[in-house]
Design a protein around this motif. Structure first.
Motif, short mmCIF file in Angstrom:
data_model
loop_
_atom_site.label_atom_id
_atom_site.label_comp_id
_atom_site.label_asym_id
_atom_site.label_seq_id
_atom_site.Cartn_x
_atom_site.Cartn_y
_atom_site.Cartn_z
N TYR A 111 0.81 -1.21 0.00
CA TYR A 111 0.00 0.00 0.00
C TYR A 111 0.85 1.27 0.00
O TYR A 111 1.80 1.39 0.77
CB TYR A 111 -0.96 0.00 1.19
CG TYR A 111 -2.00 -1.08 1.04
CD1 TYR A 111 -3.09 -0.89 0.20
CD2 TYR A 111 -1.86 -2.31 1.68
CE1 TYR A 111 -4.03 -1.88 0.02
CE2 TYR A 111 -2.80 -3.31 1.52
CZ TYR A 111 -3.89 -3.09 0.69
OH TYR A 111 -4.82 -4.08 0.50
N GLY A 112 0.43 2.18 -0.88
CA GLY A 112 1.14 3.44 -1.00
C GLY A 112 1.18 4.20 0.32
O GLY A 112 2.19 4.80 0.68
N TRP A 113 0.06 4.13 1.06
CA TRP A 113 0.00 4.92 2.29
C TRP A 113 0.96 4.41 3.36
O TRP A 113 1.22 5.09 4.34
CB TRP A 113 -1.42 4.97 2.84
CG TRP A 113 -2.15 3.64 2.91
CD1 TRP A 113 -3.03 3.17 1.99
CD2 TRP A 113 -2.05 2.64 3.92
NE1 TRP A 113 -3.50 1.93 2.36
CE2 TRP A 113 -2.92 1.58 3.55
CE3 TRP A 113 -1.33 2.52 5.11
CZ2 TRP A 113 -3.07 0.43 4.32
CZ3 TRP A 113 -1.49 1.38 5.88
CH2 TRP A 113 -2.35 0.34 5.48
N ASP B 59 7.63 7.75 2.47
CA ASP B 59 7.44 9.09 1.89
C ASP B 59 5.98 9.53 1.97
O ASP B 59 5.69 10.71 2.03
CB ASP B 59 7.95 9.13 0.45
CG ASP B 59 7.28 8.08 -0.42
OD1 ASP B 59 6.93 7.01 0.12
OD2 ASP B 59 7.08 8.33 -1.62
N ALA B 60 5.06 8.53 1.96
CA ALA B 60 3.65 8.89 2.04
C ALA B 60 3.31 9.48 3.41
O ALA B 60 2.47 10.37 3.52
CB ALA B 60 2.77 7.67 1.80
N ARG B 61 4.00 9.00 4.43
CA ARG B 61 3.66 9.47 5.77
C ARG B 61 3.91 10.97 5.90
O ARG B 61 3.32 11.62 6.77
CB ARG B 61 4.46 8.72 6.85
CG ARG B 61 4.39 7.19 6.79
CD ARG B 61 3.00 6.63 6.69
NE ARG B 61 2.11 6.92 7.81
CZ ARG B 61 0.83 6.55 7.86
NH1 ARG B 61 0.30 5.89 6.84
NH2 ARG B 61 0.10 6.84 8.89
N THR B 62 4.81 11.49 5.09
CA THR B 62 5.09 12.92 5.18
C THR B 62 4.36 13.72 4.10
O THR B 62 4.47 14.93 4.05
CB THR B 62 6.61 13.17 5.02
OG1 THR B 62 7.01 12.61 3.76
CG2 THR B 62 7.39 12.50 6.13
N HIS C 173 1.68 15.76 1.99
CA HIS C 173 0.65 16.72 2.38
C HIS C 173 -0.74 16.11 2.20
O HIS C 173 -1.63 16.30 3.03
CB HIS C 173 0.79 17.98 1.53
CG HIS C 173 -0.34 18.94 1.71
ND1 HIS C 173 -0.56 19.62 2.88
CD2 HIS C 173 -1.33 19.30 0.87
CE1 HIS C 173 -1.63 20.37 2.74
NE2 HIS C 173 -2.13 20.19 1.54
N ALA C 174 -0.89 15.34 1.09
CA ALA C 174 -2.20 14.77 0.78
C ALA C 174 -2.62 13.72 1.80
O ALA C 174 -3.77 13.33 1.86
CB ALA C 174 -2.18 14.16 -0.61
N MET C 175 -1.67 13.24 2.59
CA MET C 175 -1.99 12.21 3.58
C MET C 175 -2.35 12.82 4.93
O MET C 175 -2.94 12.14 5.78
CB MET C 175 -0.76 11.30 3.79
CG MET C 175 -0.74 10.08 2.92
SD MET C 175 -2.04 8.93 3.30
CE MET C 175 -1.40 8.22 4.82
N ALA C 176 -1.97 14.09 5.12
CA ALA C 176 -2.03 14.65 6.47
C ALA C 176 -3.38 14.44 7.14
O ALA C 176 -3.46 13.98 8.27
CB ALA C 176 -1.69 16.14 6.39
N HIS C 177 -4.47 14.74 6.40
CA HIS C 177 -5.78 14.70 7.07
C HIS C 177 -6.29 13.28 7.28
O HIS C 177 -7.20 13.07 8.07
CB HIS C 177 -6.79 15.52 6.28
CG HIS C 177 -7.18 14.89 4.97
ND1 HIS C 177 -6.32 14.83 3.90
CD2 HIS C 177 -8.32 14.29 4.58
CE1 HIS C 177 -6.94 14.23 2.90
NE2 HIS C 177 -8.13 13.88 3.29
N LYS C 178 -5.72 12.30 6.55
CA LYS C 178 -6.25 10.95 6.71
C LYS C 178 -5.20 9.97 7.20
O LYS C 178 -5.37 8.75 7.06
CB LYS C 178 -6.89 10.47 5.40
CG LYS C 178 -5.98 10.52 4.18
CD LYS C 178 -6.74 10.08 2.93
CE LYS C 178 -5.88 10.26 1.69
NZ LYS C 178 -6.59 10.02 0.45
N ALA C 179 -4.14 10.50 7.78
CA ALA C 179 -3.06 9.61 8.23
C ALA C 179 -3.55 8.62 9.27
O ALA C 179 -3.15 7.45 9.27
CB ALA C 179 -1.91 10.44 8.78
#
Lengths: 184, 485, 402
Positions: C117-119, C123-126, C128-134
């Motif tokens: 999984y990409g998430w 690098d995904a953890r940082t 911006h697009a992940m911030a709200h759904k981390a």
């Protein structure tokens, strides 16, 4: 009702009871009549087999209609938007399949449905507002609550007395002769 | 008949060992014919009918007055403003065309699914489809601006040698709704021909005989005809099923192909279809319940029928609720700030009142249909139908207006209000719908007699008294079942 | 004629009896060998089992979708009080009741989430697009959600099977009523779980992409595959002399109609998603399709269009095809392959941007499929293949298509 053989359309026998009718119909089929029919207020299942009717070719006609509609829809959009008057709208391809599928689909359905409708009625020989059978008052119940077997006089196996005897043996209610010419 | 049923007209008792009887009260072919045909032929027109007809015909007059005023003056008489260039006209169009979908679902999809209970209500529902599509078609036609150029919608060569743009969803609408209207009409008429023949054969006056005789095109119940007729009916049902999916999907494309937040989402097509069926069933119920009462059709349109309809309303209403939830979830999940704004704005912005009306009527109140007591209570269900009608109109209002009134550029935001003309045009369209409906119930066979006769509860041939018949094609015997009064 | 003799259960073998252990052993052996082979090939690649993870995911998602199809089929059949299906319903019951085993089979997906999984990438953890759904797309939340999904599916899957088997003994009509009454909330709860699970399982591989219809897309594919599998299983059982006198051409005709209908419905859903994203042309949405139409994947996309929709649509259109067992077997097998290719096309481009296929995919197919089928056979061995005392069984035996 009096009728001489020339103007006789046929002979009808009325039934009230479906199982009896079914048996009677099978007997008529086995007797070898060709110009005959059964009239019922609603479709009876198993009647196709009892009468020995072959499946209709209507579906093939409709398939042809549908393919024609599909071809017409495709050709129309291709010619009008991509060939005859090409116009760039929102950078979309002049003929971009995803955007043309809805109209292709609708025309396929439209032409198919028109084929079903007109194909079925014309195969049934309708509209035909006058028919000798309509002269029989009794026959009016064929669209309500009674079932009729009709043997036409033009059937090669039709012989006035013989057929009457045969029909009487089927167990129906009343046998009636129907004439060909309209009379008032 | 072994279970102690107190109300002889209540056939909603769940007994898996026997199929439910769909025609109650020991009917025979003769009595069915009399009951239905006499509504058109013998019954004295009830006074209530005249009152209702006068009322709705005047409303229709209001509708055409408004349309005349619009044509003469221009679309400025409506409340449209700059960001909200689609207002009530499109809302009403989607509302009415959605109503129609229940008719096709009942006549085509339930037919393919062998749901024989449809036979008592399909004629009503199909009639409703056609009248609803008539009302729907009016709105885009009067919305095009220069109405006298409305033929430009069709691919007819005009003096500029231009063609319509087939890549526009609005043109897809023309084809989808046009096809839908025509196919629904063919389906309805085909289904009605045998019944029109029944009316012809029972009619007493010369004029009626000629009119019904012409409409019946010489149908005489020949089995060689029935044979092709049944195949044709099946084919039409098979064609109408994907067609009905396509119509409201294409309507949803009007919105969803755009890039506007709140409109552009991939669940729109099936969600619109479910919503359409939902609203349509509510409208069928709205007109069915009074008609069943007034014309004495309680043994043909039984509680079981209404119970089933209410279950479909519950199911489709829940699908609609599921779609609302999915949209909200993805608006958040996708992380697009415009998309999430659009949804927060719907729920808490200036149109929050419309949004919560929609949620209450579409998602909350239909959940009461989980309870059988409510599903089988005539008065309560009728009120629920009205709620659904209101809710589904507001759904289209919310979708259209909230997204347009607050789009990407805050400086262009505006609040949309309908004018009196908007309101009267919409109210007038109900006049047209009900006027057509009243004419239908008065002059045409309101129940598909020939079809109902195929599902009648008549004793089994084998003489097995315990096996209840009914709900079977094929097992037909004219004698009444033992134990029936 | 209208009155054929109603076939009797006595005419036919309704137990797996001696066939059961044979099929069970064969499937188990194939499954274990397949899984071992796939794992071995995966380890040999030395990519921390990344390729294996994707391969496994395709096949897990595939067989899960079939069992979900069975679960929804049961719920719909009970809620509509349908009778035609009763004679084959036990087959659907065991396919749905295998959910706990699928829960175990989900463990590798969860363990390898970091590879798939990409998430879960650093690098995904940082991003911006992940911030709200981390918090939502985190490993803990993922595990919790999968535990909930399988708790729901297993509960309902086992409920249908157990209640139905109980009725074999008692013949209690109240059990049918309970099955019907539970089906309402079964549909609501399972729809929500399935839609969200599809997004978790397949959509979140690319954590940036989203589509509201995705759950329906996955569900529909599984539903149509389920009918294909049911057709093949019924044919297989009949070829061994089981169910021969009671499952008639009428039942196959219905299978055919359902396969045809849901093939069309699948096409409709797939088109809705594709056309809307194509038309609006928003980069964040089209990226998903771009990846899947370049570097060789475009050909797979065309194969999906042709294989899952156009070909079976044309092939199953006519009544004659639906009432011809050879054609039915062919199209059922075709649909199974095509729907597998569809899932492969959904998943694999995220692993490799250029087209790839390996023997490991096949090994994983037989691995997951073998164990899945072994489990189903094991469940079917103990009981009758037909719900013997279902009140609607007689109707099911005698029904005829109009």
């Amino acid at each position: 009702m009096k009728a001489d053989a020339e103007t006789l359309y046929g002979m009808i026998v009325e039934f009230e009871d479906v199982p009896l009718l079914m048996t009677a119909v099978s007997k008529c089929r086995d007797f070898g009549f060709t110009k005959w029919d059964v009239h019922t207020p609603f479709p009876l299942h198993g009647m196709d087999r009892a009468m020995g009717i072959k499946p209709t070719r209507l579906p093939y006609l409709v398939l042809g209609g549908g393919l024609m509609g599909l071809a017409a829809g495709t050709a129309m959009q291709l010619w009008m938007n991509a060939i005859d008057y090409p116009l760039n709208i929102s950078g979309k391809p002049l003929f971009g399949i995803p955007a043309n599928i809805p109209v292709m689909f609708e025309l396929t359905v439209l032409v198919s449905a028109l084929t079903v409708f007109f194909g079925m009625w014309s195969m049934n020989g309708l509209p035909r507002l006058y028919h000798p059978l309509f002269k029989s008052r009794r026959f009016r119940r064929a669209t309500q609550d009674r079932f009729f077997i009709v043997i036409e006089a033009v059937d090669p196996k039709f012989e006035l007395e013989e057929t009457r005897k045969f029909l009487a043996s089927l167990g129906g209610n009343v046998i009636e002769e129907v004439t060909e010419n309209p009379e008032d | 008949m072994k279970q102690s049923v107190i109300d002889p007209l209540n056939n909603t008792v769940d007994d898996p060992t026997r199929p439910t009887e769909l025609v109650l009260g020991g009917q025979s072919y003769t009595t069915i014919t009399e009951t239905v045909a006499d509504i058109a032929l013998e019954q004295k027109t009830p006074k209530a009918w005249y009152v209702a007809f006068a009322f709705f015909a005047s409303l229709t007059g209001v509708l055409f007055l408004m349309i005349g005023y619009l044509i003469v003056t221009g679309v400025g008489v409506w409340g449209l403003n700059n960001p909200v260039s689609w207002g009530w006209a499109i809302v009403n169009f989607v509302f009415w065309v959605g109503i129609g979908h229940a008719g096709t679902l009942i006549s085509a999809i339930l037919f393919l699914l062998r749901q024989k209970w449809r036979t008592s209500i399909n004629r009503f529902a199909e009639a409703m489809t056609i009248f609803a599509v008539v009302c729907a078609g009016l709105f885009p036609a009067i919305h095009v601006g220069r109405i006298w150029l409305v033929h430009w919608l069709f691919p007819i060569p005009n003096y500029q040698a231009m063609w319509p743009n087939f890549r526009s969803p609005l043109l897809w609408d023309v084809f989808a709704v046009g096809t839908y209207a025509l196919v629904s009409l063919l389906f309805w008429y085909t289904g009605m021909v045998p019944d029109l023949a029944t009316l012809r054969d029972r009619a007493k006056g010369r004029v009626r005989q000629i009119i019904y005789g012409t409409l019946a095109i010489g149908w005489r119940g020949s089995h060689r005809h029935w044979h092709r007729y049944e195949k044709a009916y099946l084919l039409l049902a098979g064609l109408a099923t994907p067609l009905v999916l396509s119509v409201h999907s294409v309507v949803s494309f009007d919105f969803a192909t755009s890039q506007l937040p709140g409109w552009h989402t991939s669940i729109f097509p099936p969600y619109f279809v479910a919503g359409a069926v939902f609203s349509g069933f509510a409208m069928v119920g709205t007109v069915l319940i009074p008609a069943r009462q007034w014309f004495g059709l309680k043994h043909l349109i039984t509680l079981h029928h209404l119970d089933n309809m209410n279950k479909i309303i519950l199911a489709t209403g829940s699908i609609v609720g599921f779609a609302y939830a999915t949209e909200f979830f993805i608006a958040w999940y996708g992380g697009n700030p415009y998309e999430s704004f659009a949804f927060v704005n719907r729920a808490f912005g200036p149109y929050a009142w419309a949004y919560w009306t929609m949620v209450t009527c579409n998602v909350v109140t239909p959940q009461l249909f989980w309870f059988k007591k409510i599903r089988t209570n005539i008065k309560v269900m009728w009120v629920m139908y009205i709620f659904v009608n209101i809710g589904m109109w507001f759904e289209r209002f919310v979708i259209t207006v909230t997204s347009l009134s607050r789009d990407f550029l805050p400086s262009s935001w505006a609040y949309y209000k309908p004018t009196l003309i908007d309101i009267l045009t919409f109210v007038g369209s109900f006049g047209l719908f009900f006027t057509l409906f009243l004419l239908f119930v008065r002059f045409l066979p309101v129940i598909a007699m020939a079809e109902v006769k195929t599902v009648m509860p008549i004793a089994d041939l084998a003489g097995d008294e315990n096996r209840p018949a009914g709900d079977y094609h094929g097992d037909i015997h004219p004698k009444r079942r033992k134990g029936d009064k | 004629m209208a009155h054929q003799r109603v076939p009797s259960l006595k005419d036919t073998e309704t137990m797996l009896s001696s066939l059961g252990p044979k099929v069970f052993n064969a499937c188990l052996v194939i499954g274990l060998i397949g899984l071992a082979a796939a794992l071995g090939l995966g380890l040999a690649e030395g990519d921390n089992l990344r390729h294996f993870g994707f391969s496994y995911l395709v096949n897990f998602a595939f067989f899960l979708s079939i069992s979900l199809g069975a679960l929804f089929f049961l719920a719909i059949m009970f809620i509509t009080k349908a009778s035609w299906n009763v004679v084959i319903r036990r087959l659907a019951e065991v396919i749905a009741a295998i959910m706990p085993l699928l829960g175990l089979l989900a463990i590798p997906v969860i363990l390898l989430a970091g590879q798939i999984y990409g998430w879960a990438q650093p690098d995904a953890r940082t991003s911006h697009a992940m911030a709200h759904k981390a918090a939502f797309l985190s490993k803990d939340a993922f595990i919790i959600r999968w535990a909930i999904y399988f708790a729901i599916w297993s509960a309902y899957g086992l409920f249908y099977w157990r209640t139905s088997v109980k009725q074999d003994g008692s013949g209690d009509v109240a059990l049918t009523r309970r099955l019907e009454n539970y089906s309402g909330h079964a549909l609501v709860v399972c729809s929500l779980a399935t839609s969200l699970a599809a997004m978790d399982l397949l959509m979140s591989i690319d954590f940036l992409w989203f589509s509201t219809i995705f759950g329906v897309y996955y569900w529909t594919g599984g539903f149509v595959t389920f009918f294909a599998v049911l057709t093949l299983i019924t044919l297989g059982l009949q070829s061994t002399g089981r169910l021969t006198k009671i499952v008639s051409m009428e039942h196959y005709h219905d299978y055919g109609k359902l396969m045809f209908g849901f093939t069309f419905f699948w096409g409709y859903i797939a088109f809705s998603q594709y056309m809307l994203y194509w038309y609006a042309n928003i980069p964040e949405e089209t990226a998903w399709y771009m990846l899947r139409s370049e570097n060789g994947w475009g050909w797979v996309a065309l194969a999906v269009l042709f294989g899952t929709f156009l070909a079976p649509f044309c092939g199953l259109l006519s009544v004659q095809a639906k009432r011809n067992l050879g054609m039915m077997a062919f199209w059922a097998a075709w649909i199974i392959v095509a729907q597998w290719v569809n899932l492969y096309w959904v998943v694999m481009p995220e692993f490799s941007h250029s087209f790839t296929i390996s023997i490991m995919d096949l090994a994983a197919f037989f691995g997951v499929g073998g164990i899945w089928l072994a489990g189903i056979t094991r469940l079917a061995m103990g009981t009758s293949l037909v719900p013997l005392k279902d009140p609607r069984l007689e109707e099911s035996l005698r029904f005829e298509n109009v």
